[in-house]
Design an enzyme around this catalytic site. Structure first.
Site, short mmCIF file in Angstrom:
data_model
loop_
_atom_site.label_atom_id
_atom_site.label_comp_id
_atom_site.label_asym_id
_atom_site.label_seq_id
_atom_site.Cartn_x
_atom_site.Cartn_y
_atom_site.Cartn_z
N ASP A 141 0.81 -1.22 0.00
CA ASP A 141 0.00 0.00 0.00
C ASP A 141 0.85 1.28 0.00
O ASP A 141 1.63 1.51 0.93
CB ASP A 141 -0.89 0.05 1.24
N GLU A 197 -4.40 2.27 -3.11
CA GLU A 197 -5.66 2.79 -2.57
C GLU A 197 -5.49 3.89 -1.52
O GLU A 197 -6.47 4.55 -1.17
CB GLU A 197 -6.50 1.65 -1.97
N ASN A 243 -10.64 -1.10 0.14
CA ASN A 243 -11.89 -0.54 0.67
C ASN A 243 -11.97 0.97 0.46
O ASN A 243 -13.07 1.54 0.49
CB ASN A 243 -12.05 -0.89 2.15
N HIS A 244 -10.84 1.64 0.24
CA HIS A 244 -10.84 3.09 -0.03
C HIS A 244 -10.75 3.40 -1.52
O HIS A 244 -10.37 4.51 -1.90
CB HIS A 244 -9.68 3.77 0.71
N HIS A 289 -7.21 -7.93 0.05
CA HIS A 289 -7.22 -6.73 0.89
C HIS A 289 -8.12 -6.99 2.10
O HIS A 289 -9.35 -6.94 1.98
CB HIS A 289 -7.73 -5.55 0.05
N HIS A 346 -3.54 -4.05 3.23
CA HIS A 346 -4.46 -3.29 4.06
C HIS A 346 -3.92 -2.96 5.44
O HIS A 346 -4.14 -1.86 5.93
CB HIS A 346 -5.82 -3.97 4.23
N HIS A 399 -0.75 -2.68 6.39
CA HIS A 399 0.41 -1.79 6.25
C HIS A 399 1.66 -2.22 7.01
O HIS A 399 2.64 -1.46 7.05
CB HIS A 399 0.05 -0.35 6.69
#
Length: 259
Positions: free
Chosen positions: A8, A39, A67-68, A152, A177, A179
């Site tokens: 990410d 994302e 999700n973002h 994710h 997701h 991180h």
């Protein structure tokens, strides 16, 4: 085929370190295909057309989301023009693409992005069923040689579950997701590369890429506060994966490099 999958990308520092290091990584490690999760690349929440263009211009072959995906409204309108940017396929009401097929040196790689169901908002529909559907479609209709999945998820157990569920059916399952790069990169019993979380590209002295003071206030006071991306020296997290002609993995290794 050698894949580099980049974790990410968080805000401007993440973009900066990717732009500085990724061309060198591609050259030094003889990478064939670069896949990157974008994302959080637009000020820590979502992606924009400008950022997508910049990442594709430096040699990224596929951008996955999460999700973002559409937290930046600009991308809700413009996502349909990007074949190489894929959003989680198990939220079918979202605009955009379910998958992308990259072809390099006669090798066809299908790339999938799925969203978890546990403790994440919005939650995806059943990712196991969607994975079965897309794996069948990529193999039967597109005749791919290998398949890569960016899973994710918030729950590490859900990432591991789909890894074992798809073991031997896909080339690699890599989690995103949370991180934080995990130390469990391995080849599963039936030949699928797996890691619970690839990590992130962002500021080293941060809380998953966000400003430490702001994040601490939220935890300590339990009062709402807007997250602010951190600033400072950044690092890049990624994995290198080698896929054989049979579509299964021969090696996986983690990368962790400072700018």
């Amino acid at each position: 085929m050698r894949i580099c999958f980049v974790g990410d990308v968080v805000s401007n520092p993440g973009l900066r370190v990717v732009k500085r290091l990724l061309p060198e990584i591609k050259r030094n490690y003889n990478v064939d295909v670069i896949i990157l999760n974008g994302e959080n690349s637009c000020y820590g929440l979502g992606i924009s057309s400008r950022i997508a263009d910049e990442l594709l211009a430096i040699g990224v072959d596929v951008i996955t989301l999460g999700n973002h995906s559409f937290s930046n409204k600009d991308f809700q309108r413009s996502c349909v023009k990007y074949d190489q940017v894929i959003r989680p396929a198990n939220i079918e009401c979202w605009p955009g693409n379910d998958y992308y097929v990259v072809e390099k040196n006669g090798f066809k790689l299908g790339v999938i992005n799925l969203l978890g169901q546990v403790d994440i908002s919005p939650a995806g529909d059943n990712p196991f069923k969607k994975a079965d559907e897309l794996v069948h479609k990529l193999k039967s209709e597109h005749k791919v040689n290998g398949i890569f999945l960016d899973m994710h998820c918030e729950a590490t157990s859900e990432k591991q579950a789909i890894g074992f569920y798809l073991d031997g059916k896909v080339s690699a399952v890599c989690g995103t997701h949370t991180h934080v790069q995990t130390a469990d990169d391995r080849i599963l019993p039936n030949g699928t590369a797996f890691i619970t979380d690839v990590g992130m590209c962002g500021v080293a002295d941060s809380i998953i890429g966000m400003d430490i003071d702001t994040s601490l206030r939220r935890f300590v006071s339990k009062l709402p506060a807007k997250f602010e991306p951190a600033e400072g020296e950044a690092f890049l997290n990624a994995v290198l994966i080698d896929i054989n002609d049979n579509g299964l993995c021969s090696s996986i290794r983690r990368l962790f490099e400072y700018e």
